[in-house]
Design a protein around this motif. Structure first.
Motif, PDB file in Angstrom:
ATOM      1  N   LYS A  65      44.875  43.580  46.713  1.00 22.23           N
ATOM      2  CA  LYS A  65      44.400  42.413  47.454  1.00 22.23           C
ATOM      3  C   LYS A  65      42.878  42.423  47.565  1.00 22.23           C
ATOM      4  CE  LYS A  65      45.154  40.094  51.924  1.00 22.23           C
ATOM      5  NZ  LYS A  65      45.892  40.169  53.211  1.00 22.23           N
ATOM      6  N   THR A  66      42.320  43.598  47.821  1.00 23.36           N
ATOM      7  CA  THR A  66      40.869  43.731  47.906  1.00 23.36           C
ATOM      8  C   THR A  66      40.207  43.342  46.592  1.00 23.36           C
ATOM      9  OG1 THR A  66      41.020  45.488  49.555  1.00 23.36           O
ATOM     10  CG2 THR A  66      38.975  45.353  48.300  1.00 23.36           C
ATOM     11  N   ARG A  67      40.758  43.829  45.490  1.00 24.47           N
ATOM     12  CA  ARG A  67      40.177  43.524  44.174  1.00 24.47           C
ATOM     13  C   ARG A  67      40.192  42.032  43.898  1.00 24.47           C
ATOM     14  NH1 ARG A  67      43.178  48.452  40.877  1.00 24.47           N
ATOM     15  NH2 ARG A  67      41.498  49.999  41.052  1.00 24.47           N
ATOM     16  N   PHE A  68      41.309  41.385  44.216  1.00 21.03           N
ATOM     17  CA  PHE A  68      41.406  39.956  43.939  1.00 21.03           C
ATOM     18  C   PHE A  68      40.416  39.171  44.804  1.00 21.03           C
ATOM     19  CE2 PHE A  68      43.166  35.696  44.033  1.00 21.03           C
ATOM     20  CZ  PHE A  68      43.561  35.507  42.718  1.00 21.03           C
ATOM     21  N   LEU A  69      40.325  39.511  46.072  1.00 19.04           N
ATOM     22  CA  LEU A  69      39.385  38.823  46.963  1.00 19.04           C
ATOM     23  C   LEU A  69      37.952  39.017  46.493  1.00 19.04           C
ATOM     24  CD1 LEU A  69      38.494  37.340  49.500  1.00 19.04           C
ATOM     25  CD2 LEU A  69      38.799  39.468  50.786  1.00 19.04           C
ATOM     26  N   ARG A  70      37.593  40.220  46.121  1.00 23.49           N
ATOM     27  CA  ARG A  70      36.223  40.474  45.660  1.00 23.49           C
ATOM     28  C   ARG A  70      35.903  39.631  44.436  1.00 23.49           C
ATOM     29  NH1 ARG A  70      34.823  46.901  45.993  1.00 23.49           N
ATOM     30  NH2 ARG A  70      32.781  46.108  45.373  1.00 23.49           N
ATOM     31  N   ALA A  71      36.868  39.521  43.515  1.00 22.18           N
ATOM     32  CA  ALA A  71      36.641  38.713  42.318  1.00 22.18           C
ATOM     33  C   ALA A  71      36.464  37.241  42.676  1.00 22.18           C
ATOM     34  CB  ALA A  71      37.799  38.897  41.338  1.00 22.18           C
ATOM     35  N   CYS A  72      37.230  36.759  43.660  1.00 18.90           N
ATOM     36  CA  CYS A  72      37.064  35.375  44.121  1.00 18.90           C
ATOM     37  C   CYS A  72      35.653  35.147  44.667  1.00 18.90           C
ATOM     38  CB  CYS A  72      38.091  35.054  45.198  1.00 18.90           C
ATOM     39  SG  CYS A  72      39.789  34.837  44.621  1.00 18.90           S
ATOM     40  N   LEU A  73      35.176  36.099  45.448  1.00 25.51           N
ATOM     41  CA  LEU A  73      33.854  35.954  46.066  1.00 25.51           C
ATOM     42  C   LEU A  73      32.740  36.066  45.034  1.00 25.51           C
ATOM     43  CD1 LEU A  73      34.529  38.043  49.298  1.00 25.51           C
ATOM     44  CD2 LEU A  73      34.266  35.551  49.128  1.00 25.51           C
ATOM     45  N   ILE A  74      32.901  36.928  44.075  1.00 24.69           N
ATOM     46  CA  ILE A  74      31.891  37.058  43.017  1.00 24.69           C
ATOM     47  C   ILE A  74      31.796  35.759  42.223  1.00 24.69           C
ATOM     48  CG2 ILE A  74      31.389  38.201  40.814  1.00 24.69           C
ATOM     49  CD1 ILE A  74      32.536  40.778  42.097  1.00 24.69           C
ATOM     50  N   ASP A  75      32.945  35.173  41.888  1.00 22.73           N
ATOM     51  CA  ASP A  75      32.947  33.911  41.147  1.00 22.73           C
ATOM     52  C   ASP A  75      32.300  32.796  41.965  1.00 22.73           C
ATOM     53  OD1 ASP A  75      34.159  32.290  38.777  1.00 22.73           O
ATOM     54  OD2 ASP A  75      34.855  31.222  40.554  1.00 22.73           O
ATOM     55  N   LEU A  76      32.635  32.727  43.248  1.00 25.27           N
ATOM     56  CA  LEU A  76      32.037  31.709  44.115  1.00 25.27           C
ATOM     57  C   LEU A  76      30.543  31.926  44.257  1.00 25.27           C
ATOM     58  CD1 LEU A  76      32.435  29.329  46.081  1.00 25.27           C
ATOM     59  CD2 LEU A  76      32.867  31.011  47.878  1.00 25.27           C
ATOM     60  N   GLN A  77      30.136  33.172  44.369  1.00 20.19           N
ATOM     61  CA  GLN A  77      28.716  33.502  44.484  1.00 20.19           C
ATOM     62  C   GLN A  77      27.939  32.990  43.271  1.00 20.19           C
ATOM     63  OE1 GLN A  77      28.137  37.737  45.011  1.00 20.19           O
ATOM     64  NE2 GLN A  77      26.659  37.366  46.629  1.00 20.19           N
ATOM     65  N   ARG A  78      28.510  33.167  42.091  1.00 19.05           N
ATOM     66  CA  ARG A  78      27.853  32.699  40.866  1.00 19.05           C
ATOM     67  C   ARG A  78      27.772  31.181  40.839  1.00 19.05           C
ATOM     68  NH1 ARG A  78      31.453  36.699  37.055  1.00 19.05           N
ATOM     69  NH2 ARG A  78      30.145  38.577  37.221  1.00 19.05           N
ATOM     70  N   SER A  79      28.850  30.505  41.233  1.00 19.08           N
ATOM     71  CA  SER A  79      28.852  29.043  41.214  1.00 19.08           C
ATOM     72  C   SER A  79      27.831  28.465  42.181  1.00 19.08           C
ATOM     73  CB  SER A  79      30.253  28.517  41.575  1.00 19.08           C
ATOM     74  OG  SER A  79      31.207  28.947  40.624  1.00 19.08           O
ATOM     75  N   ARG A 213      51.280  55.275  34.684  1.00 19.49           N
ATOM     76  CA  ARG A 213      52.326  55.093  33.688  1.00 19.49           C
ATOM     77  C   ARG A 213      52.896  53.674  33.698  1.00 19.49           C
ATOM     78  NH1 ARG A 213      54.021  59.800  36.356  1.00 19.49           N
ATOM     79  NH2 ARG A 213      55.941  58.823  37.084  1.00 19.49           N
ATOM     80  N   VAL A 214      52.284  52.766  34.453  1.00 17.76           N
ATOM     81  CA  VAL A 214      52.806  51.408  34.540  1.00 17.76           C
ATOM     82  C   VAL A 214      51.710  50.413  34.201  1.00 17.76           C
ATOM     83  CG1 VAL A 214      54.533  52.023  36.259  1.00 17.76           C
ATOM     84  CG2 VAL A 214      52.275  51.292  37.005  1.00 17.76           C
ATOM     85  N   PRO A 215      52.062  49.157  33.891  1.00 17.45           N
ATOM     86  CA  PRO A 215      51.057  48.163  33.501  1.00 17.45           C
ATOM     87  C   PRO A 215      50.055  47.899  34.610  1.00 17.45           C
ATOM     88  CG  PRO A 215      53.291  47.405  32.996  1.00 17.45           C
ATOM     89  CD  PRO A 215      53.426  48.635  33.841  1.00 17.45           C
ATOM     90  N   VAL A 216      48.868  47.449  34.226  1.00 20.64           N
ATOM     91  CA  VAL A 216      47.827  47.133  35.193  1.00 20.64           C
ATOM     92  C   VAL A 216      47.953  45.679  35.624  1.00 20.64           C
ATOM     93  CG1 VAL A 216      46.236  48.832  34.257  1.00 20.64           C
ATOM     94  CG2 VAL A 216      46.187  46.507  33.368  1.00 20.64           C
ATOM     95  N   ASN A 217      47.293  45.343  36.706  1.00 19.10           N
ATOM     96  CA  ASN A 217      47.303  43.977  37.224  1.00 19.10           C
ATOM     97  C   ASN A 217      46.593  43.036  36.254  1.00 19.10           C
ATOM     98  OD1 ASN A 217      47.349  41.718  38.785  1.00 19.10           O
ATOM     99  ND2 ASN A 217      46.089  42.523  40.432  1.00 19.10           N
ATOM    100  N   THR A 218      47.219  41.902  35.961  1.00 18.65           N
ATOM    101  CA  THR A 218      46.636  40.944  35.020  1.00 18.65           C
ATOM    102  C   THR A 218      46.042  39.731  35.725  1.00 18.65           C
ATOM    103  OG1 THR A 218      48.789  39.885  34.745  1.00 18.65           O
ATOM    104  CG2 THR A 218      48.214  41.626  33.181  1.00 18.65           C
ATOM    105  N   PHE A 219      46.013  39.715  37.047  1.00 18.26           N
ATOM    106  CA  PHE A 219      45.457  38.591  37.786  1.00 18.26           C
ATOM    107  C   PHE A 219      43.961  38.793  37.994  1.00 18.26           C
ATOM    108  CE2 PHE A 219      49.916  38.602  39.040  1.00 18.26           C
ATOM    109  CZ  PHE A 219      50.257  37.258  38.947  1.00 18.26           C
ATOM    110  N   HIS A 220      43.202  37.738  37.734  1.00 15.51           N
ATOM    111  CA  HIS A 220      41.755  37.783  37.924  1.00 15.51           C
ATOM    112  C   HIS A 220      41.380  36.742  38.970  1.00 15.51           C
ATOM    113  CE1 HIS A 220      41.426  40.445  34.468  1.00 15.51           C
ATOM    114  NE2 HIS A 220      42.189  39.594  33.805  1.00 15.51           N
ATOM    115  N   GLY A 221      40.722  37.166  40.020  1.00 12.36           N
ATOM    116  CA  GLY A 221      40.387  36.266  41.105  1.00 12.36           C
ATOM    117  C   GLY A 221      39.265  35.308  40.748  1.00 12.36           C
ATOM    118  N   GLY A 222      39.188  34.210  41.480  1.00 12.74           N
ATOM    119  CA  GLY A 222      38.079  33.278  41.322  1.00 12.74           C
ATOM    120  C   GLY A 222      38.524  31.892  40.885  1.00 12.74           C
ATOM    121  N   GLU A 223      37.697  30.921  41.234  1.00  8.06           N
ATOM    122  CA  GLU A 223      37.982  29.522  40.903  1.00  8.06           C
ATOM    123  C   GLU A 223      38.090  29.308  39.404  1.00  8.06           C
ATOM    124  OE1 GLU A 223      36.085  25.077  41.843  1.00  8.06           O
ATOM    125  OE2 GLU A 223      34.938  26.894  42.295  1.00  8.06           O
ATOM    126  N   ASP A 224      37.167  29.877  38.651  1.00  5.65           N
ATOM    127  CA  ASP A 224      37.177  29.686  37.207  1.00  5.65           C
ATOM    128  C   ASP A 224      38.468  30.218  36.594  1.00  5.65           C
ATOM    129  OD1 ASP A 224      35.764  29.049  34.622  1.00  5.65           O
ATOM    130  OD2 ASP A 224      36.020  31.208  34.350  1.00  5.65           O
TER     131      ASP A 224
END
Length: 467
Positions: A65-79, A213-224
């Motif tokens: 959850k932290t990773r996804f939120l941070r990615a959302c904020l980074i994307d918004l920061q750039r926009s 030993r399991v797949p990684v998260n494929t969700f990337h946060g952010g508006e884009d």
């Protein structure tokens, strides 16, 4: 939206919470329309107590959850940076931070309507010292469109009744067209103090050994990323064509829309999603599958307005269960001894996501078999889910428990039957429990019902006697 008293000394401060986007953003559209408006500041506040463990050791911010939120904020920061606006990231107690800001630089606060009692309490306190305007940013309908229903006595007791009311009054035709992004022309302002966000990066060293030993998260946060995912799902992959048939699967390419993470944080507007589905329907003849996806968006709408109307009453449990440390600890470690549950818990903890069908199994097992308080399970989901919003998460848990808007008194699933129906080849189970890569369906079923037969997996927890 409320209007503040006019003052030349006030800047406009936009406080974003679960609306981390520029498209269909009524706050920015309103401010952009002002000619010769005052300066503008934009802020996101991460409440410090989101990282403070409760009595059972849970927080509001799991690693995924932290990773996804941070990615959302980074994307918004750039926009925002492209428009010469800085996103102020602050950490602390929201009301006190805004009180401190107002004392040093008076502002008119613009923010979304409260979704939950916690937010309503924030806004009520802020209104005592600063002018405040609120906006509808998170739902399909405005309060005005649902006005005849918006009191406890008239609110529909079930989703079906809500859906019938919408049809009778043709409210679906009233869903507003999403607003385009606005060009912000204002002098940028920054917070007059520093309150740097402290992220829970220490969790990186707390992940269990099976994660490698399991797949990684494929969700990337952010508006884009959210806008691209919506376009890919509807137009490139045309995956909506099989939504009704595949939505109950546990995984696979395009098995569900998986739009919920971006909707939860407001990186995607629900009105934009609705409009894109309608546009897809104008280009395609078969509306059966798209209709089911729209129904899911209306379920979300029902939960959101239910929470606004019921408030803290939604979090009550008329018959709270006794707390059992052994069962709780086994749940948190994904070692309940029930492979189908442990696989689902591993996926949830590792990726922050779980198919809707699996979420129902987990909640049903937690409530009706482990005998634990459903509110504890809802908090566990809230910690880990990247798409956790208060209304949908708590509404669904209350629904399974029979404490919410559910005339049938809850849901209890037979795990062996569900496994045979939805994962007969153990594809999902063995993806998340590679230790059991050589077992058969009947072996798993026997282990879960008749007692320990799998040497590579713990014995099933002894469950409380049925009452």
């Amino acid at each position: 939206m409320t209007s503040p008293p006019a003052s030349q000394n006030l800047i406009n401060l936009v406080w974003l919470r679960n609306d981390l986007r520029l498209h269909d953003q009524p706050i920015f559209n309103t401010l952009a329309a002002q000619s010769n408006g005052p300066g503008l500041a934009v802020a996101f506040i991460l409440p410090a107590y989101w990282q403070q463990p409760d009595r059972q050791g849970q927080t509001r911010l799991g690693l995924a959850k932290t990773r996804f939120l941070r990615a959302c904020l980074i994307d918004l920061q750039r926009s925002l940076y492209d428009q010469n606006i800085r996103l102020n990231l602050l950490y602390g107690e929201p009301v006190e931070l805004l009180r401190r800001w107002y004392a040093q630089q008076p502002f008119h606060l613009h923010t979304a309507c409260a979704q939950a009692p916690e937010e309503a309490a924030w806004l009520e306190q802020i209104a005592t010292f600063a002018p405040l305007s609120t906006y509808t940013t998170h739902t399909l309908f405005s309060a005005g469109q649902l006005a005849p229903l918006l009191n406890d006595a008239d609110w529909p007791a079930s989703y079906s009744a809500f859906s019938r009311w919408l049809d009778k009054h043709q409210r679906l035709a009233d869903i507003a067209t999403p607003l385009p992004p606005s060009l912000l022309r204002a002098d940028p302002y920054e917070a007059p103090f520093r309150a740097a966000v402290q992220w829970p990066d220490h969790q990186l060293h707390q992940m269990p050994p099976w994660c490698g030993r399991v797949p990684v998260n494929t969700f990337h946060g952010g508006e884009d990323a959210g806008v691209r995912h919506l376009s890919r799902y509807l137009w490139r992959d045309n995956a909506i064509r099989h939504y009704k048939d595949s939505r109950n699967q546990l995984g696979g390419p395009g098995f569900a829309s998986q739009l919920s993470p971006w909707l939860a944080w407001g990186a995607l507007s629900v009105r934009k999603v609705w409009a894109e589905i309608v546009r897809w329907e104008t280009n395609n003849q078969d509306h059966e599958h798209s209709g089911w996806l729209k129904k899911e968006l209306l379920w979300r709408e029902y939960f959101h307005w239910t929470l606004r109307i019921k408030g803290s009453a939604l979090f009550q449990n008329p018959a709270p269960a006794a707390f059992d440390q052994q069962r709780w600890q086994a749940w948190c470690e994904a070692r309940t001894g029930y492979p189908v549950i442990d696989a689902g818990l591993r996926e949830l903890i590792h990726t922050g996501y779980s198919a809707n069908r699996m979420r129902q199994w987990l909640a049903s097992f937690f409530i009706h078999q482990l005998g634990l308080d459903w509110r504890l399970g809802a908090r566990f989901f809230e910690q880990h889910l990247i798409d956790a919003d208060v209304a949908s998460n708590w509404g669904n848990w209350a629904y399974i428990a029979g404490c919410g808007q559910d005339p049938r008194g809850g849901r209890c699933f037979n795990l062996n039957k569900q496994l045979e129906l939805y994962d007969p080849h153990l594809t999902h189970l063995q993806q998340w429990l590679p230790e059991l890569s050589s077992v058969t369906l009947s072996q798993v079923q026997q282990h879960q019902s008749a007692g320990p037969t799998l040497s590579l997996w713990p014995a099933p927890l002894s469950l409380p006697a049925a009452t």
